[in-house]
Design an enzyme around this catalytic site. Structure first.
Site, PDB file in Angstrom:
ATOM      1  N   CYS A  90      -1.973  -2.467   0.457  1.00 45.04           N
ATOM      2  CA  CYS A  90      -1.416  -1.652  -0.626  1.00 45.04           C
ATOM      3  C   CYS A  90      -2.474  -1.382  -1.693  1.00 45.04           C
ATOM      4  CB  CYS A  90      -0.198  -2.398  -1.197  1.00 45.04           C
ATOM      5  SG  CYS A  90       0.281  -1.975  -2.864  1.00 45.04           S
ATOM      6  N   CYS A 111      -1.662  -2.283  -5.329  1.00 46.03           N
ATOM      7  CA  CYS A 111      -1.659  -3.747  -5.501  1.00 46.03           C
ATOM      8  C   CYS A 111      -3.073  -4.244  -5.791  1.00 46.03           C
ATOM      9  CB  CYS A 111      -1.155  -4.446  -4.237  1.00 46.03           C
ATOM     10  SG  CYS A 111       0.549  -4.071  -3.838  1.00 46.03           S
TER      11      CYS A 111
END
Ligand code: ZN
Length: 150
Positions: free
Chosen positions: A71, A74
């Site tokens: 991600c 993230c």
């Protein structure tokens, strides 16, 4: 002097910075976690440790960053959380949960998109931030959590 909250009993301890590494809690004798400086990193929590590390934690708010290695946002928020962990001075805890490796906790809290940051206090989920957020925004929500009385 710095105030360090005991991870075991939640007592506030005034500790001289030079003694942080050997300081013990004045109430229960537990070794206090030194939180000064950049050595303080987010703690990793898993399906197995979530109950103990997050739900049974008392006193300090616990932020759980739900993330996955693939991600992109993230990865953007990770250094921000590292900074917040380093600056916590025992007032709150920053933790990380890999949702791929810990599907049980992710589904329990209905993590639909990542990053999602959950903030717990005294075992209760009290706040949820969805998406990558600037440091200031996360710090403000932690401030609110510090004042929150369960
Ligand atoms: Zn203690």
């Amino acid at each position: 002097m710095q105030v360090v909250i005991c991870n075991k009993c939640g007592a506030k301890n005034r500790v001289d910075e030079s003694r942080l590494t050997e300081a013990k809690c004045g109430r229960c004798g537990e070794r206090l976690q030194a939180t000064a400086g950049s050595t303080s990193k987010p703690a990793v929590v898993t399906d197995q440790t979530f109950e103990r590390e997050v739900l049974q934690a008392r006193g300090q708010p616990v932020l759980v960053d739900c993330w996955a290695p693939w991600c992109g946002p993230c990865r953007m928020v990770a250094p921000v959380l590292d900074q917040l962990a380093a600056e916590s001075a025992g007032r709150y805890r920053i933790t990380k949960l890999n949702v791929d490796e810990n599907p049980q906790t992710a589904s329990r809290f209905n993590i639909a998109s990542i990053p999602t940051m959950l903030i717990f206090k005294d075992g209760k989920l009290i706040d949820r931030l969805i998406g990558a957020q600037p440091k200031q925004a996360i710090a403000e929500r932690l401030q609110v959590a510090l004042r929150f009385a369960a």
